[in-house]
Design a protein around this motif. Structure first.
Motif, PDB file in Angstrom:
ATOM      1  N   GLU A  21       1.148  -0.998  -0.230  1.00 35.46           N
ATOM      2  CA  GLU A  21      -0.295  -0.374   0.023  1.00 35.46           C
ATOM      3  C   GLU A  21       0.610   1.824   0.190  1.00 35.46           C
ATOM      4  O   GLU A  21       2.237   1.489   0.415  1.00 35.46           O
ATOM      5  CB  GLU A  21      -1.294   0.146   0.736  1.00 35.46           C
ATOM      6  N   ASP A  64      -9.690  -9.398 -10.869  1.00 37.71           N
ATOM      7  CA  ASP A  64      -9.469  -9.894  -9.562  1.00 37.71           C
ATOM      8  C   ASP A  64      -8.191  -8.611  -9.399  1.00 37.71           C
ATOM      9  O   ASP A  64      -7.907  -8.075  -8.934  1.00 37.71           O
ATOM     10  CB  ASP A  64      -8.996 -10.700  -8.879  1.00 37.71           C
ATOM     11  N   CYS A  94      -4.361  -8.303 -11.225  1.00 44.86           N
ATOM     12  CA  CYS A  94      -3.519  -8.833 -10.657  1.00 44.86           C
ATOM     13  C   CYS A  94      -2.928 -10.047 -11.533  1.00 44.86           C
ATOM     14  O   CYS A  94      -2.076 -10.183 -10.666  1.00 44.86           O
ATOM     15  CB  CYS A  94      -4.764  -9.536 -10.282  1.00 44.86           C
ATOM     16  N   HIS A 119      -6.852  -5.135  -8.103  1.00 39.18           N
ATOM     17  CA  HIS A 119      -6.283  -4.623  -6.439  1.00 39.18           C
ATOM     18  C   HIS A 119      -6.518  -3.815  -5.841  1.00 39.18           C
ATOM     19  O   HIS A 119      -6.586  -2.750  -6.956  1.00 39.18           O
ATOM     20  CB  HIS A 119      -4.198  -4.811  -6.377  1.00 39.18           C
ATOM     21  N   ASN A 120      -7.215  -3.367  -5.119  1.00 42.13           N
ATOM     22  CA  ASN A 120      -7.323  -2.210  -3.643  1.00 42.13           C
ATOM     23  C   ASN A 120      -6.227  -1.839  -2.742  1.00 42.13           C
ATOM     24  O   ASN A 120      -5.711  -3.279  -2.542  1.00 42.13           O
ATOM     25  CB  ASN A 120      -8.725  -1.827  -3.492  1.00 42.13           C
ATOM     26  N   ALA A 121      -6.386  -1.664  -1.506  1.00 38.91           N
ATOM     27  CA  ALA A 121      -5.576  -0.878  -0.337  1.00 38.91           C
ATOM     28  C   ALA A 121      -6.725  -2.071   0.392  1.00 38.91           C
ATOM     29  O   ALA A 121      -7.416  -2.392   0.371  1.00 38.91           O
ATOM     30  CB  ALA A 121      -5.490   0.335   0.110  1.00 38.91           C
ATOM     31  N   SER A 122      -5.923  -2.738   1.428  1.00 38.67           N
ATOM     32  CA  SER A 122      -6.537  -3.521   2.021  1.00 38.67           C
ATOM     33  C   SER A 122      -6.983  -2.986   3.490  1.00 38.67           C
ATOM     34  O   SER A 122      -8.371  -3.660   3.654  1.00 38.67           O
ATOM     35  CB  SER A 122      -5.350  -4.940   1.877  1.00 38.67           C
ATOM     36  N   GLN A 123      -6.714  -1.965   3.622  1.00 40.17           N
ATOM     37  CA  GLN A 123      -7.297  -1.139   5.054  1.00 40.17           C
ATOM     38  C   GLN A 123      -8.304  -0.378   4.245  1.00 40.17           C
ATOM     39  O   GLN A 123      -8.086   0.203   3.378  1.00 40.17           O
ATOM     40  CB  GLN A 123      -5.954  -0.548   5.786  1.00 40.17           C
ATOM     41  N   LYS A 124      -8.434   0.008   5.144  1.00 39.63           N
ATOM     42  CA  LYS A 124      -9.887   0.633   5.572  1.00 39.63           C
ATOM     43  C   LYS A 124      -8.999   2.416   6.118  1.00 39.63           C
ATOM     44  O   LYS A 124      -8.790   2.032   7.048  1.00 39.63           O
ATOM     45  CB  LYS A 124     -11.795   0.363   6.415  1.00 39.63           C
ATOM     46  N   HIS A 177      -3.965   0.663  -3.629  1.00 39.75           N
ATOM     47  CA  HIS A 177      -2.555  -0.492  -3.760  1.00 39.75           C
ATOM     48  C   HIS A 177      -1.380   0.295  -4.292  1.00 39.75           C
ATOM     49  O   HIS A 177      -1.683   0.865  -5.362  1.00 39.75           O
ATOM     50  CB  HIS A 177      -3.330  -1.568  -4.469  1.00 39.75           C
ATOM     51  N   GLU A 189     -16.035   3.207   8.913  1.00 34.11           N
ATOM     52  CA  GLU A 189     -15.133   2.575   7.226  1.00 34.11           C
ATOM     53  C   GLU A 189     -16.140   3.316   6.341  1.00 34.11           C
ATOM     54  O   GLU A 189     -17.277   2.915   6.650  1.00 34.11           O
ATOM     55  CB  GLU A 189     -15.205   0.996   7.884  1.00 34.11           C
TER      56      GLU A 189
END
Length: 361
Positions: free
Chosen positions: A31, A109, A93, A111-116, A141, A124
């Motif tokens: 990220e 698929d 991906c 990708h995006n950031a995993s965290q919010k 990401h 959130e």
């Protein structure tokens, strides 16, 4: 440690957006935090506010953005701190069936950031198209960052992040417009006029712009259309056929996304022409046509999702063309506004007064 920044939030369906303080966590593996310099006001953001995408409120709006990479997380190799980037919502991906077939523009698929990112109370946020860039900073990401020429105007090149790329790509990538082709574009807002620019860039000899708004048609002629048709004054299909020697256009691009305009696009193409749908229909819209009409024509019917683009391939090339004076991206920036002006910009967009309002931070 987590940062607090100002950002534009849509809390509930149809309500005016608000400028609030949000919290951005430190970037995790893969990220990055980007300091946003500019972000275009796209109709997709209004669709989020209106509940036209999903109901995962509150939304952090904004996605047509450019800025500087400020902080990177563990394992990030795609970008470095200080890189000037245009954000994208197609971070492919490399492993799904589309990517393995060599068609990563259909990646299933991305990708995006995993965290919010969150509101101050910890609620959130759902970032628009996985970006959320009506904000002083945003978390994405690393694959959502595409490096481009660092001296380019962020307010101009950030528009490649969505609508302008969708329109150019609808002509160049999806429609595969060739030198000497005839092209018709139905609907000449930001996306439609970008399709006009894409058709001109590809070498189309005839470019027919169709709209009901004389101002939008004027923009189209300025950006490269050879003919303008006011759909409120004459039959668009008949006009397109008249302007293409009676045959219909090689490529017809529907940048509105309504059953009525799609039928026009279908009827206005040559016998073996291509129809490209890039305007986004609402879930309740349906199309009813005689099946024999499909059987009696060759050619193809296509949908352009993000203009079938690959950001790493297309963004740098288009920025280079813009800096060479061969691609008039700056013409799409109708006005520059502040972060607190997004709600007003939505109304200006609804009124058809702009190609793009751009939030400059």
């Amino acid at each position: 440690m987590p940062q607090q920044v100002r950002a534009v939030v849509a809390r509930s369906k149809g309500d005016p957006v608000t400028t609030e303080t949000i919290t951005i966590p430190d970037p995790g593996p893969g990220e990055v935090i980007v300091k946003v310099q500019a972000c275009g006001v796209c109709h997709t953001d209004l669709s989020y506010r209106e509940g036209g995408i999903n109901d995962e409120y509150p939304f952090l709006l904004g996605h047509e953005a450019a800025g500087i990479v400020e902080t990177i997380g563990e394992g990030v190799t795609h970008v470095e701190v200080g890189d000037f980037v245009v954000l994208n919502w197609r971070a492919v991906c490399g492993d799904c069936r589309a990517c393995k077939k060599g068609k990563p523009w259909y990646c299933f698929d991305t990708h995006n950031a995993s965290q919010k990112m969150t509101l101050e109370d910890g609620t959130e946020l759902t970032p628009a198209l996985g970006i959320g860039a009506f904000a002083e900073k945003t978390l994405v990401h690393e694959g959502q960052c595409t490096k481009v020429a660092p001296d380019a105007d962020p307010a101009v090149v950030g528009l490649l992040g969505c609508g302008i790329m969708a329109g150019i790509g609808a002509a160049v990538n999806t429609g595969n417009v060739q030198r000497g082709d005839s092209v018709a574009v139905i609907g000449c807002g930001g996306v439609g006029n970008a399709a006009v620019v894409g058709a001109k860039l590809a070498g189309a000899s005839t470019i027919v712009a169709v709209d009901r708004d004389p101002g939008k048609l004027d923009w189209a002629l300025k950006l490269g259309a050879t003919h303008a048709v006011n759909g409120s004054e004459e039959d668009a299909v008949e006009a397109i056929r008249r302007l293409t020697d009676g045959f219909g256009a090689d490529v017809v691009i529907d940048a509105v996304g309504r059953p009525e305009t799609y039928k026009q696009a279908f009827a206005a193409r040559d016998l073996a022409g291509t129809v490209v749908l890039v305007g986004v229909p609402t879930p309740d819209m349906t199309l009813e046509m005689p099946l024999i009409d499909f059987f009696s024509h060759g050619g193809s019917l296509k949908s352009a999702w993000y203009g079938d683009c690959l950001p790493e391939r297309d963004f740098p090339m288009l920025v280079d063309l813009y800096q060479q004076g061969r691609l008039p991206l700056e013409e799409f920036v109708t006005e520059r506004v502040g972060l607190d002006d997004v709600e007003v910009a939505f109304q200006t967009m609804r009124d058809g007064k702009v190609l793009r309002s751009v939030v400059v931070l």
